[in-house]
Scaffold this motif. Structure first.
Motif, mmCIF file in Angstrom:
data_model
loop_
_atom_site.group_PDB
_atom_site.id
_atom_site.type_symbol
_atom_site.label_atom_id
_atom_site.label_comp_id
_atom_site.label_asym_id
_atom_site.label_seq_id
_atom_site.Cartn_x
_atom_site.Cartn_y
_atom_site.Cartn_z
ATOM 1 N N ILE A 1 -4.218 6.848 6.227
ATOM 2 C CA ILE A 1 -3.303 5.707 6.214
ATOM 3 C C ILE A 1 -4.066 4.385 6.230
ATOM 4 O O ILE A 1 -3.659 3.431 5.581
ATOM 5 C CB ILE A 1 -2.275 5.795 7.374
ATOM 6 C CG1 ILE A 1 -1.169 4.751 7.203
ATOM 7 C CG2 ILE A 1 -2.944 5.657 8.713
ATOM 8 C CD1 ILE A 1 -0.240 5.026 6.077
ATOM 9 N N GLY B 1 0.827 -1.218 0.000
ATOM 10 C CA GLY B 1 0.000 0.000 0.000
ATOM 11 C C GLY B 1 0.849 1.250 0.000
ATOM 12 O O GLY B 1 0.600 2.192 -0.752
ATOM 13 N N LEU B 2 1.874 1.264 0.840
ATOM 14 C CA LEU B 2 2.766 2.429 0.886
ATOM 15 C C LEU B 2 3.561 2.567 -0.414
ATOM 16 O O LEU B 2 3.747 3.681 -0.913
ATOM 17 C CB LEU B 2 3.692 2.329 2.092
ATOM 18 C CG LEU B 2 2.984 2.396 3.452
ATOM 19 C CD1 LEU B 2 3.965 2.127 4.586
ATOM 20 C CD2 LEU B 2 2.293 3.731 3.639
ATOM 21 N N SER C 1 -8.354 7.786 -3.742
ATOM 22 C CA SER C 1 -8.140 9.225 -3.630
ATOM 23 C C SER C 1 -9.200 9.991 -4.412
ATOM 24 O O SER C 1 -9.720 11.005 -3.954
ATOM 25 C CB SER C 1 -6.742 9.579 -4.146
ATOM 26 O OG SER C 1 -6.552 10.964 -4.120
ATOM 27 N N VAL D 1 -5.069 3.016 -4.950
ATOM 28 C CA VAL D 1 -4.811 4.276 -4.250
ATOM 29 C C VAL D 1 -5.363 5.452 -5.048
ATOM 30 O O VAL D 1 -5.998 6.357 -4.490
ATOM 31 C CB VAL D 1 -3.299 4.458 -3.970
ATOM 32 C CG1 VAL D 1 -2.977 5.886 -3.559
ATOM 33 C CG2 VAL D 1 -2.831 3.488 -2.896
ATOM 34 N N CYS E 1 -5.950 -0.448 0.547
ATOM 35 C CA CYS E 1 -5.595 -0.503 -0.877
ATOM 36 C C CYS E 1 -4.414 -1.447 -1.100
ATOM 37 O O CYS E 1 -4.356 -2.154 -2.108
ATOM 38 C CB CYS E 1 -5.250 0.895 -1.404
ATOM 39 S SG CYS E 1 -6.669 1.994 -1.541
ATOM 40 N N GLY E 2 -3.490 -1.460 -0.162
ATOM 41 C CA GLY E 2 -2.344 -2.364 -0.266
ATOM 42 C C GLY E 2 -2.754 -3.815 -0.162
ATOM 43 O O GLY E 2 -2.303 -4.659 -0.947
ATOM 44 N N LYS F 1 -1.167 12.013 -3.852
ATOM 45 C CA LYS F 1 -2.083 11.064 -3.229
ATOM 46 C C LYS F 1 -1.950 11.054 -1.709
ATOM 47 O O LYS F 1 -2.277 10.088 -1.053
ATOM 48 C CB LYS F 1 -1.834 9.645 -3.784
ATOM 49 C CG LYS F 1 -2.004 9.554 -5.282
ATOM 50 C CD LYS F 1 -3.372 10.044 -5.704
ATOM 51 C CE LYS F 1 -3.466 10.159 -7.202
ATOM 52 N NZ LYS F 1 -4.238 11.278 -7.661
ATOM 53 N N ASP F 2 -1.470 12.152 -1.130
ATOM 54 C CA ASP F 2 -1.337 12.240 0.318
ATOM 55 C C ASP F 2 -2.662 12.607 0.989
ATOM 56 O O ASP F 2 -2.702 12.817 2.187
ATOM 57 C CB ASP F 2 -0.279 13.280 0.698
ATOM 58 C CG ASP F 2 1.113 12.810 0.367
ATOM 59 O OD1 ASP F 2 1.309 11.589 0.256
ATOM 60 O OD2 ASP F 2 1.996 13.662 0.214
ATOM 61 N N LYS G 1 1.179 3.848 -3.032
ATOM 62 C CA LYS G 1 0.957 5.285 -2.838
ATOM 63 C C LYS G 1 2.144 6.083 -3.362
ATOM 64 O O LYS G 1 1.996 7.149 -3.941
ATOM 65 C CB LYS G 1 0.731 5.566 -1.358
ATOM 66 C CG LYS G 1 0.295 6.960 -1.045
ATOM 67 C CD LYS G 1 -0.059 7.054 0.433
ATOM 68 C CE LYS G 1 -0.658 8.393 0.758
ATOM 69 N NZ LYS G 1 -1.125 8.458 2.138
ATOM 70 N N THR H 1 -4.991 3.603 2.771
ATOM 71 C CA THR H 1 -3.798 3.196 2.031
ATOM 72 C C THR H 1 -3.480 1.727 2.313
ATOM 73 O O THR H 1 -3.151 0.966 1.393
ATOM 74 C CB THR H 1 -2.595 4.076 2.423
ATOM 75 O OG1 THR H 1 -2.909 5.441 2.137
ATOM 76 C CG2 THR H 1 -1.346 3.673 1.672
#
Length: 94
Positions: A30, A14-15, A79, A75, A36-37, A25-26, A18, A33
């Motif tokens: 978290i 996920g990280l 977003s 991600v 999504c990962g 996409k910040d 991102k 994220t």
């Protein structure tokens, strides 16, 4: 034990997703994220096997690259769908 592996991989993927996603996409939390990962890992492995991927000895880099790409797409979708933007933060209008 495999579930824990998927969760840990999901956080990392996920990280990474991102990180490689285009644009800023910040603006997603978290926890989203990480979801999504995890989705990227599961979806990536499904796509990988659907296109004939059968694994390799050692680290299967193609499978992980597909998982990162899927996480990046998730991600971007998250977003876009959440619509959170720093420009709409109350402190930004002062």
């Amino acid at each position: 034990m495999e579930i824990i592996g998927v969760l840990v991989a999901g956080v990392i993927i996920g990280l990474l997703g991102k990180l490689v996603a285009p644009g800023d996409k910040d603006n997603i939390p978290i926890w989203l994220t990480i979801l999504c990962g995890i989705g990227g890992v599961l979806l990536g492995w499904f796509v990988y096997t659907a296109f004939g991927g059968d694994g390799s000895k050692g680290v299967d880099w193609v499978r992980w690259i597909v998982a990162i790409a899927c996480a990046a797409v998730l991600v971007v979708l998250a977003s876009t769908l959440t619509g959170r933007s720093r420009n709409h933060h109350p402190a930004a209008h002062r």
